[in-house]
Design an enzyme around this catalytic site. Structure first.
Site, PDB file in Angstrom:
ATOM      1  CE1 TYR A 135      -3.687  -2.320   2.207  1.00 29.73           C
ATOM      2  CE2 TYR A 135      -4.157  -1.426   0.042  1.00 29.73           C
ATOM      3  CZ  TYR A 135      -4.502  -2.228   1.099  1.00 29.73           C
ATOM      4  OH  TYR A 135      -5.671  -2.958   1.063  1.00 29.73           O
ATOM      5  CG  HIS A 144      -8.935  -5.144  -2.102  1.00 30.20           C
ATOM      6  ND1 HIS A 144      -7.831  -4.339  -2.323  1.00 30.20           N
ATOM      7  CD2 HIS A 144      -8.960  -5.347  -0.791  1.00 30.20           C
ATOM      8  CE1 HIS A 144      -7.228  -4.065  -1.170  1.00 30.20           C
ATOM      9  NE2 HIS A 144      -7.895  -4.675  -0.218  1.00 30.20           N
ATOM     10  CG  ASP A 166      -7.821  -3.111  -5.480  1.00 25.66           C
ATOM     11  OD1 ASP A 166      -8.129  -4.306  -5.637  1.00 25.66           O
ATOM     12  OD2 ASP A 166      -7.172  -2.700  -4.494  1.00 25.66           O
TER      13      ASP A 166
HETATM   14  C1  LIG Z   1      -9.856 -11.377   2.899  1.00 25.62           C
HETATM   15  C2  LIG Z   1      -8.968 -10.169   2.914  1.00 25.62           C
HETATM   16  C3  LIG Z   1      -8.478  -9.677   1.707  1.00 25.62           C
HETATM   17  C4  LIG Z   1      -7.635  -8.564   1.687  1.00 25.62           C
HETATM   18  C5  LIG Z   1      -7.291  -7.941   2.919  1.00 25.62           C
HETATM   19  C6  LIG Z   1      -7.763  -8.422   4.141  1.00 25.62           C
HETATM   20  C7  LIG Z   1      -8.608  -9.541   4.132  1.00 25.62           C
HETATM   21  C8  LIG Z   1      -9.123 -10.056   5.434  1.00 25.62           C
HETATM   22  N1  LIG Z   1      -6.525  -6.780   2.868  1.00 25.62           N
HETATM   23  S1  LIG Z   1      -7.299  -5.417   3.434  1.00 25.62           S
HETATM   24  O1  LIG Z   1      -7.508  -5.562   4.839  1.00 25.62           O
HETATM   25  O2  LIG Z   1      -6.536  -4.235   3.118  1.00 25.62           O
HETATM   26  O3  LIG Z   1      -8.560  -5.380   2.654  1.00 25.62           O
HETATM   27  C9  LIG Z   1      -5.670  -6.635   1.817  1.00 25.62           C
HETATM   28  C10 LIG Z   1      -4.473  -5.844   1.901  1.00 25.62           C
HETATM   29  O4  LIG Z   1      -4.025  -5.466   2.994  1.00 25.62           O
HETATM   30  N2  LIG Z   1      -3.834  -5.561   0.727  1.00 25.62           N
HETATM   31  C11 LIG Z   1      -4.262  -6.044  -0.488  1.00 25.62           C
HETATM   32  O5  LIG Z   1      -3.652  -5.763  -1.526  1.00 25.62           O
HETATM   33  N3  LIG Z   1      -5.355  -6.869  -0.580  1.00 25.62           N
HETATM   34  C12 LIG Z   1      -6.026  -7.188   0.558  1.00 25.62           C
HETATM   35  N4  LIG Z   1      -7.055  -8.097   0.504  1.00 25.62           N
HETATM   36  C13 LIG Z   1      -7.465  -8.662  -0.808  1.00 25.62           C
HETATM   37  C14 LIG Z   1      -6.688  -9.944  -1.119  1.00 25.62           C
HETATM   38  O6  LIG Z   1      -5.342  -9.650  -1.445  1.00 25.62           O
HETATM   39  C15 LIG Z   1      -7.290 -10.669  -2.314  1.00 25.62           C
HETATM   40  O7  LIG Z   1      -7.455  -9.761  -3.373  1.00 25.62           O
HETATM   41  C16 LIG Z   1      -8.629 -11.329  -1.952  1.00 25.62           C
HETATM   42  O8  LIG Z   1      -8.584 -11.845  -0.648  1.00 25.62           O
HETATM   43  C17 LIG Z   1      -8.919 -12.485  -2.912  1.00 25.62           C
HETATM   44  O9  LIG Z   1     -10.186 -12.979  -2.660  1.00 25.62           O
HETATM   45  P1  LIG Z   1     -10.462 -14.282  -1.758  1.00 25.62           P
HETATM   46  O10 LIG Z   1     -10.313 -13.840  -0.344  1.00 25.62           O
HETATM   47  O11 LIG Z   1     -11.882 -14.649  -2.115  1.00 25.62           O
HETATM   48  O12 LIG Z   1      -9.479 -15.349  -2.155  1.00 25.62           O
END
Ligand SMILES: Cc1cc2c(cc1C)[n+](S(=O)(=O)[O-])c1c(=O)[nH]c(=O)nc-1n2C[C@H](O)[C@H](O)[C@H](O)COP(=O)(O)O
Length: 501
Positions: free
Chosen positions: A244, A363, A272
């Site tokens: 990020y 995401h 995104d």
């Molecule tokens: C489930 C989950 C996903 C997050 C995630 C945290 C969680 C609990 N976090 S978030 O807190 O900011 O949203 C990140 C993150 O730190 N950075 C990122 O690039 N994607 C983040 N993602 C998105 C992740 O990298 C994938 O794009 C997404 O999880 C794929 O979908 P599935 O969980 O269905 O496999």
């Protein structure tokens, strides 16, 4: 303190309790007192979370989120006040969580690991056994969670055209991603706050990835420190960094160059999330305490009412744009990929600016609701690249809703180099720890071998678009399939106990 600066007598709880305000704020962590008054505005999770424990023992809240070396790393030595006589510290009345007793009973009754036969089984167990705020954070999608469900549903719109009488005695599921040989064409994608689900956090995913020789993408918003996760890797285990971008570019430069120095093999810039999505389940769980060791340069009080996501993401730079890519190319030699690309125009742009790959992703449905699934965007992108002869110019990954090996196979047939998987490994880790992660990866491996055999492919390179009928992909039905994601997404606002008044 005596002459050689050792502490003569321990501090008492009363002495610490006198410093319980913004003007003078002491906290106790692991039996030692710290003066965090000046640190308050710099705290990544905002000052509020510390003030809640001003003058008190904050260890229980501190532990699940911060690596052990956090205070040594970020708090000047002069603020380390020394040992506290913990016998003199008033015991805090713990807020009784009405659900906790029920949750413990569910944990006692949870199925043994061997009764998990697929990745969705881990989700079903995790939903019953995880703390509410942790489940809310992991399972949350943005707004009405339509995209989150569509991610998995999209794979249900793709059917196979298997070939028969192919010698599939030996099936090889291995492939190469960014030049690294791995045993399966998926990686453990970046998901934040691993310690919300399991006190050991992301290092469990590191160990599982090592055992199965798959790649781990390390999140910027990890609970474990970056170095802890790198240190947990063994031998030439491959790890990538998910970034990020911080408003303070010096912070970002330090992180990127440190990651390269530590041997990370890929930089995935998340594009995104100029602002983190509105995840109402996360907000409803009244996320207030667990923070994360993220870099938040803003001194303002972080608004915690928006749940975990908003609380830990105020450092992200919404001004990030294509003009910044050359700067990233100037500060690192790591392959640079853009994570969260969602249309073919931006894939063309990514190739033109010279990055090494993209992740077609929304995401996990946690950002823009009604964004299309990664696999649907993949079906849009690949024919256009093939027309231009550009299909080998960059590596194309997708993520979102991958729950079966058939989902992986469909993505590879359409032209993806590999897929990212998020929630399933979080749920496996939260419910069963490292054995859960290990079993989840083994189940995927078994499914992959079987399904490749059944469609008539013995190598990853045999997977091609003729094995699919993907014509239904762009049809979006309004109803939501009653899959495990959909069934359990909305907890009743008024649970059985709190009868409507
Ligand atoms: C489930 C989950 C996903 C997050 C995630 C945290 C969680 C609990 N976090 S978030 O807190 O900011 O949203 C990140 C993150 O730190 N950075 C990122 O690039 N994607 C983040 N993602 C998105 C992740 O990298 C994938 O794009 C997404 O999880 C794929 O979908 P599935 O969980 O269905 O496999």
């Amino acid at each position: 303190r005596d002459s050689n600066d050792t502490q003569k007598t321990k501090l008492t709880g009363e002495q610490v309790a006198e410093h319980h305000s913004r003007d003078s704020c002491w906290v106790i962590v692991h039996g030692k007192a710290y003066d965090v008054t000046e640190f308050l505005p710099e705290h990544p999770g905002g000052p509020k979370i510390i003030l809640k424990y001003a003058g008190k023992d904050a260890t229980e809240e501190f532990e699940p989120i911060h690596p052990p070396d956090t205070l040594d790393k970020y708090l000047d030595k002069s603020k380390h006040l020394g040992d506290v006589d913990m016998g003199t510290v008033a015991k805090e009345e713990k807020e009784v969580d009405p659900d906790e007793e029920e949750r413990q009973k569910r944990i006692e009754r949870m199925p043994i690991l061997e009764q998990c036969y697929n990745l969705m089984d881990f989700e079903a167990v995790a939903r019953q056994t995880m703390k509410k705020s942790a489940w809310a954070y992991y399972s949350s999608g943005a707004d009405d969670e339509i995209t989150m469900r569509e991610n998995h549903n999209a794979f249900h719109k793709i059917w196979f055209r298997p070939r028969v009488l192919v010698d599939v005695e030996h099936v090889d599921t291995s492939t190469s991603m960014l030049g690294t040989h791995c045993d399966m064409p998926y990686y453990v994608t970046a998901t934040a706050l691993g310690k919300l689900g399991n006190p050991e956090g992301e290092v469990l995913l590191t160990r599982g990835a090592k055992k199965h020789n798959v790649i781990q993408m390390i999140p910027t918003l990890a609970s474990c420190s970056f170095d802890e996760i790198l240190d947990a890797a063994e031998g030439d285990q491959c790890q990538w960094l998910q970034l990020y971008v911080n408003k303070d570019r010096d912070v970002t430069k330090r992180i990127v160059q440190h990651a390269e120095k530590r041997g990370c093999k890929g930089l995935f810039i998340t594009v995104d999330a100029p602002q983190l999505g509105r995840r109402e389940k996360d907000m409803r769980s009244k996320f207030s305490d667990a923070g994360s060791n993220v870099q938040n340069t803003g001194g303002e009080d972080v608004d915690r009412s928006q749940g975990a996501a908003r609380a830990i993401s105020s450092f992200i730079d919404p001004s990030l744009s294509w003009k910044d890519i050359p700067w990233f190319q100037s500060i690192t030699k790591m392959p640079i990929l853009l994570k969260g690309v969602q249309c073919v125009e931006d894939v063309i742009r990514a190739i033109e600016v010279g990055v090494q790959g993209v992740v077609l992703s929304n995401h996990g449905g946690r950002q823009l609701d009604f964004a299309r699934s990664g696999v649907e965007v993949l079906a849009e992108v690949m024919p256009v690249l093939r027309e231009r002869g550009w299909q080998d110019r960059i590596e194309i990954y997708i993520d979102g809703g991958v729950r079966r090996a058939t989902d992986i196979i469909k993505a590879l047939c359409l032209g993806a180099t590999g897929v990212g998987i998020g929630r399933p490994f979080l749920y496996a880790m939260s419910a069963y720890g490292l054995p859960g992660v290990d079993r989840a990866m083994q189940l995927l491996k078994d499914e992959m071998e079987m399904n490749m055999r059944l469609i008539g492919a013995s190598n990853i390179s045999d997977l091609n678009p003729t094995l699919l009928d993907a014509r239904g992909l762009s049809i979006h039905t309004a109803t939501v399939p009653s899959d495990t994601l959909g069934l359990s997404v909305y907890d009743p606002l008024i649970g059985p106990k709190e009868k409507a008044r």
